[in-house]
Structures are given as structure tokens and as C-alpha cells.
Design a protein around this motif. Structure first.
Motif, PDB file in Angstrom:
ATOM      1  N   ALA A 108       1.090  -1.295   0.085  1.00  0.00           N
ATOM      2  CA  ALA A 108      -0.044  -0.131   0.080  1.00  0.00           C
ATOM      3  C   ALA A 108       0.823   1.408   0.031  1.00  0.00           C
ATOM      4  N   ALA A 109       2.047   1.145   0.805  1.00  0.00           N
ATOM      5  CA  ALA A 109       2.863   2.338   0.750  1.00  0.00           C
ATOM      6  C   ALA A 109       3.473   2.692  -0.596  1.00  0.00           C
ATOM      7  N   ASP A 110       3.863   1.603  -1.296  1.00  0.00           N
ATOM      8  CA  ASP A 110       4.490   1.895  -2.541  1.00  0.00           C
ATOM      9  C   ASP A 110       3.625   1.959  -3.605  1.00  0.00           C
ATOM     10  N   ASN A 111       2.533   1.452  -3.501  1.00  0.00           N
ATOM     11  CA  ASN A 111       1.638   1.425  -4.793  1.00  0.00           C
ATOM     12  C   ASN A 111       0.178   2.804  -4.609  1.00  0.00           C
ATOM     13  N   HIS A 112      -0.011   2.698  -3.310  1.00  0.00           N
ATOM     14  CA  HIS A 112      -1.231   3.649  -3.324  1.00  0.00           C
ATOM     15  C   HIS A 112      -1.056   4.842  -2.124  1.00  0.00           C
ATOM     16  N   PRO A 113      -0.079   5.624  -2.314  1.00  0.00           N
ATOM     17  CA  PRO A 113       0.300   6.686  -1.173  1.00  0.00           C
ATOM     18  C   PRO A 113      -0.691   7.769  -1.433  1.00  0.00           C
ATOM     19  N   TYR A 114      -1.169   8.078  -2.736  1.00  0.00           N
ATOM     20  CA  TYR A 114      -2.252   9.246  -2.547  1.00  0.00           C
ATOM     21  C   TYR A 114      -3.626   8.676  -2.661  1.00  0.00           C
ATOM     22  N   ASP A 115      -4.117   7.597  -2.093  1.00  0.00           N
ATOM     23  CA  ASP A 115      -5.426   7.231  -1.606  1.00  0.00           C
ATOM     24  C   ASP A 115      -5.676   8.393  -0.682  1.00  0.00           C
ATOM     25  N   SER A 116      -7.031   8.673  -0.626  1.00  0.00           N
ATOM     26  CA  SER A 116      -7.403   9.405   0.380  1.00  0.00           C
ATOM     27  C   SER A 116      -8.404   8.819   1.600  1.00  0.00           C
ATOM     28  N   SER A 139      -0.435   8.202   2.959  1.00  0.00           N
ATOM     29  CA  SER A 139       0.965   8.007   3.421  1.00  0.00           C
ATOM     30  C   SER A 139       1.143   8.900   4.711  1.00  0.00           C
ATOM     31  N   ALA A 140       0.166   9.733   4.873  1.00  0.00           N
ATOM     32  CA  ALA A 140       0.079  10.320   6.279  1.00  0.00           C
ATOM     33  C   ALA A 140       0.329   9.792   7.670  1.00  0.00           C
ATOM     34  N   CYS A 141      -0.454   8.689   7.534  1.00  0.00           N
ATOM     35  CA  CYS A 141      -0.402   7.760   8.530  1.00  0.00           C
ATOM     36  C   CYS A 141      -1.336   8.033   9.858  1.00  0.00           C
ATOM     37  N   SER A 142      -1.783   9.346   9.850  1.00  0.00           N
ATOM     38  CA  SER A 142      -2.422   9.861  10.784  1.00  0.00           C
ATOM     39  C   SER A 142      -3.669  11.161  10.594  1.00  0.00           C
ATOM     40  N   TYR A 143      -4.476  11.201  11.239  1.00  0.00           N
ATOM     41  CA  TYR A 143      -5.570  12.286  10.799  1.00  0.00           C
ATOM     42  C   TYR A 143      -6.301  12.459  12.121  1.00  0.00           C
ATOM     43  N   LEU A 144      -6.610  13.845  12.601  1.00  0.00           N
ATOM     44  CA  LEU A 144      -7.047  14.226  13.604  1.00  0.00           C
ATOM     45  C   LEU A 144      -8.253  14.883  13.143  1.00  0.00           C
ATOM     46  N   TRP A 145      -9.635  14.407  13.590  1.00  0.00           N
ATOM     47  CA  TRP A 145     -10.832  14.572  13.202  1.00  0.00           C
ATOM     48  C   TRP A 145     -11.744  14.860  14.363  1.00  0.00           C
ATOM     49  N   LYS A 146     -12.619  15.996  14.061  1.00  0.00           N
ATOM     50  CA  LYS A 146     -13.752  16.595  14.939  1.00  0.00           C
ATOM     51  C   LYS A 146     -14.947  16.239  14.180  1.00  0.00           C
ATOM     52  N   PRO A 147     -15.498  14.968  14.739  1.00  0.00           N
ATOM     53  CA  PRO A 147     -16.685  14.393  14.184  1.00  0.00           C
ATOM     54  C   PRO A 147     -18.031  15.217  14.745  1.00  0.00           C
ATOM     55  N   ALA A 162     -11.482   3.988   6.032  1.00  0.00           N
ATOM     56  CA  ALA A 162     -11.319   3.146   4.743  1.00  0.00           C
ATOM     57  C   ALA A 162     -10.369   4.236   3.729  1.00  0.00           C
ATOM     58  N   PHE A 163     -10.094   3.829   2.860  1.00  0.00           N
ATOM     59  CA  PHE A 163      -9.305   4.709   1.796  1.00  0.00           C
ATOM     60  C   PHE A 163     -10.233   4.627   0.241  1.00  0.00           C
ATOM     61  N   ARG A 164      -9.934   5.398  -0.401  1.00  0.00           N
ATOM     62  CA  ARG A 164     -10.750   5.710  -1.795  1.00  0.00           C
ATOM     63  C   ARG A 164      -9.359   6.359  -2.791  1.00  0.00           C
ATOM     64  N   ASN A 165      -9.449   5.619  -3.841  1.00  0.00           N
ATOM     65  CA  ASN A 165      -8.228   5.932  -4.761  1.00  0.00           C
ATOM     66  C   ASN A 165      -8.382   7.517  -5.394  1.00  0.00           C
ATOM     67  N   ARG A 166      -7.345   8.070  -5.910  1.00  0.00           N
ATOM     68  CA  ARG A 166      -7.160   9.282  -6.286  1.00  0.00           C
ATOM     69  C   ARG A 166      -8.309   9.758  -7.643  1.00  0.00           C
ATOM     70  N   GLN A 167      -8.715   8.556  -8.494  1.00  0.00           N
ATOM     71  CA  GLN A 167      -9.759   8.669  -9.354  1.00  0.00           C
ATOM     72  C   GLN A 167     -11.146   8.726  -8.835  1.00  0.00           C
ATOM     73  N   GLU A 168     -11.365   8.288  -7.292  1.00  0.00           N
ATOM     74  CA  GLU A 168     -12.516   8.196  -6.810  1.00  0.00           C
ATOM     75  C   GLU A 168     -13.341   7.007  -7.410  1.00  0.00           C
ATOM     76  N   THR A 169     -12.663   5.987  -7.637  1.00  0.00           N
ATOM     77  CA  THR A 169     -13.223   4.947  -8.424  1.00  0.00           C
ATOM     78  C   THR A 169     -13.460   3.604  -7.568  1.00  0.00           C
ATOM     79  N   LEU A 170     -12.366   3.509  -6.840  1.00  0.00           N
ATOM     80  CA  LEU A 170     -12.206   2.440  -6.038  1.00  0.00           C
ATOM     81  C   LEU A 170     -12.207   2.723  -4.530  1.00  0.00           C
ATOM     82  N   MET A 171     -12.585   1.351  -3.557  1.00  0.00           N
ATOM     83  CA  MET A 171     -12.444   1.657  -2.337  1.00  0.00           C
ATOM     84  C   MET A 171     -11.629   0.730  -1.679  1.00  0.00           C
ATOM     85  N   SER A 172     -11.282   0.773  -0.492  1.00  0.00           N
ATOM     86  CA  SER A 172     -10.862  -0.323   0.342  1.00  0.00           C
ATOM     87  C   SER A 172     -12.033  -0.896   1.289  1.00  0.00           C
ATOM     88  N   ASN A 173     -11.803  -1.684   1.807  1.00  0.00           N
ATOM     89  CA  ASN A 173     -12.470  -2.335   2.902  1.00  0.00           C
ATOM     90  C   ASN A 173     -12.362  -1.454   4.131  1.00  0.00           C
TER      91      ASN A 173
END
Length: 179
Positions: A108-116, A139-147, A162-173
Motif C-alpha cells: 500500500a505504501a509503495d503503490n497507493h500513497p495518494y489514496d485519500s 501516506s500521512a498515517c494519521s488524521y485528527l478528526w472532529k466529528p 477506509a481509503f478511496r483512490n485518487r480517481q474516486e473509483t475504488l474503495m478499500s474495505n
């Protein structure tokens, strides 16, 4: 067709158990209905995304025996797709916000660093949900969220990422971060 609001006939224990399984899962999934149009889009056509989410979670994310059936949050999928999932996800409360941290597998780190990042939360006490498609990269490996859910005076909401690819066409579980 309309659903019956009340049943007037006696049913077998198996029928009562199935009714409870459906009620428990529908109560849990209903707040995420609009989200499933995006996160389960690869599983079914647009009108069928809620059913795809319901089908998967009914088969995999319920635990217990009738009459004590409950949702096993660690097995719930709020997003489903082929992208790599994060590992070692942790959740920490920090002054009105949630710090979410994860590690990436080498692939994931090598092939998907731009997933959001997509973060999703559910408060069992209120039955409310919140989710946000963030600009945070894998690639940030952390996020501070105020739900938009209460964080003080009670337990933390249940959180998945979960993560979504840059093209917004694929998701992760999705992966359960805790709560």
C-alpha cells in the motif's frame, strides 16, 4: 409493497431470530444509507447498495443467539473494495477530537500513497452517524478528526476508516478503529 409494522401471528423461534437479526442490522446501517451509494458502489448498482451492505453484514457481522443478537463492530464493513486496508489502526481522544493513526503494508505504501482517507463514526447512545471524505493521504498515517458527534461525557463513538483512490473509483474495505 409495504412492510408490516406489527405481526399478529406467532412464529417459530427461527423466524423470530431472523426478524431480530434484520431489526438489529437495519437499526445499525440506516444512518449510513447515503454513504453506501459511494462505498458499496462496486458491489451493486446504485439502487442496490444498501442491500449489498445489508447482505454482507447480516452474514458476517452479527453475533450472539436469539434473543441476544448484537452487531460485532470489528466485523462490520461500511466500505468494500479491492484497495489495500490499513493495519494497526488506533483511535485516541484528544480535546474534542479523535486522533486516528494507522500503518500501511509495504504494498500500500509503495503503490497507493495518494489514496485519500474516509472516516466514519456511529454513536450507539444516540443512533447518529457522521462520516467525512478527508484530504488526508494514506501516506500521512494519521488524521485528527472532529466529528459532529458528542465526544464529552460518555463513551467514544465507534469509528471505522477506509481509503478511496485518487480517481474516486475504488474503495478499500473499512477497518474498525475502536470506540
Amino acid at each position: 409493497r409495504t412492510r408490516a409494522e406489527h405481526f399478529h401471528d406467532r412464529k417459530s423461534p427461527a423466524q423470530l431470530a431472523q426478524r431480530q437479526r434484520l431489526q438489529v442490522m437495519n437499526r445499525f446501517l440506516r444512518p449510513f444509507r447515503d454513504l453506501f451509494r459511494i462505498t458499496f458502489a462496486g458491489e451493486a448498482g446504485a439502487p442496490m447498495t444498501m442491500q449489498a451492505a445489508q447482505s454482507y453484514n447480516l452474514r458476517n457481522a452479527l453475533a450472539g443467539e436469539y434473543p441476544d443478537i448484537y452487531v460485532d463492530k470489528g466485523k462490520v464493513l461500511l466500505s468494500r473494495g479491492p484497495l489495500p486496508v490499513p493495519v494497526n489502526v488506533t483511535l485516541t481522544a484528544q480535546s474534542g477530537a479523535l486522533l486516528i493513526e494507522w500503518e500501511n503494508s509495504p504494498d500500500a505504501a509503495d503503490n497507493h500513497p495518494y489514496d485519500s482517507l474516509l472516516v466514519m463514526a456511529f454513536s450507539p447512545e444516540t443512533g447518529q452517524s457522521d462520516y467525512q471524505f478527508t484530504g488526508a493521504r494514506r501516506s500521512a498515517c494519521s488524521y485528527l478528526w472532529k466529528p459532529a458527534l458528542p465526544l464529552e461525557n460518555g463513551p467514544l463513538p465507534d469509528v471505522w476508516i477506509a481509503f478511496r483512490n485518487r480517481q474516486e473509483t475504488l474503495m478499500s474495505n473499512s477497518v474498525y478503529a475502536g470506540g
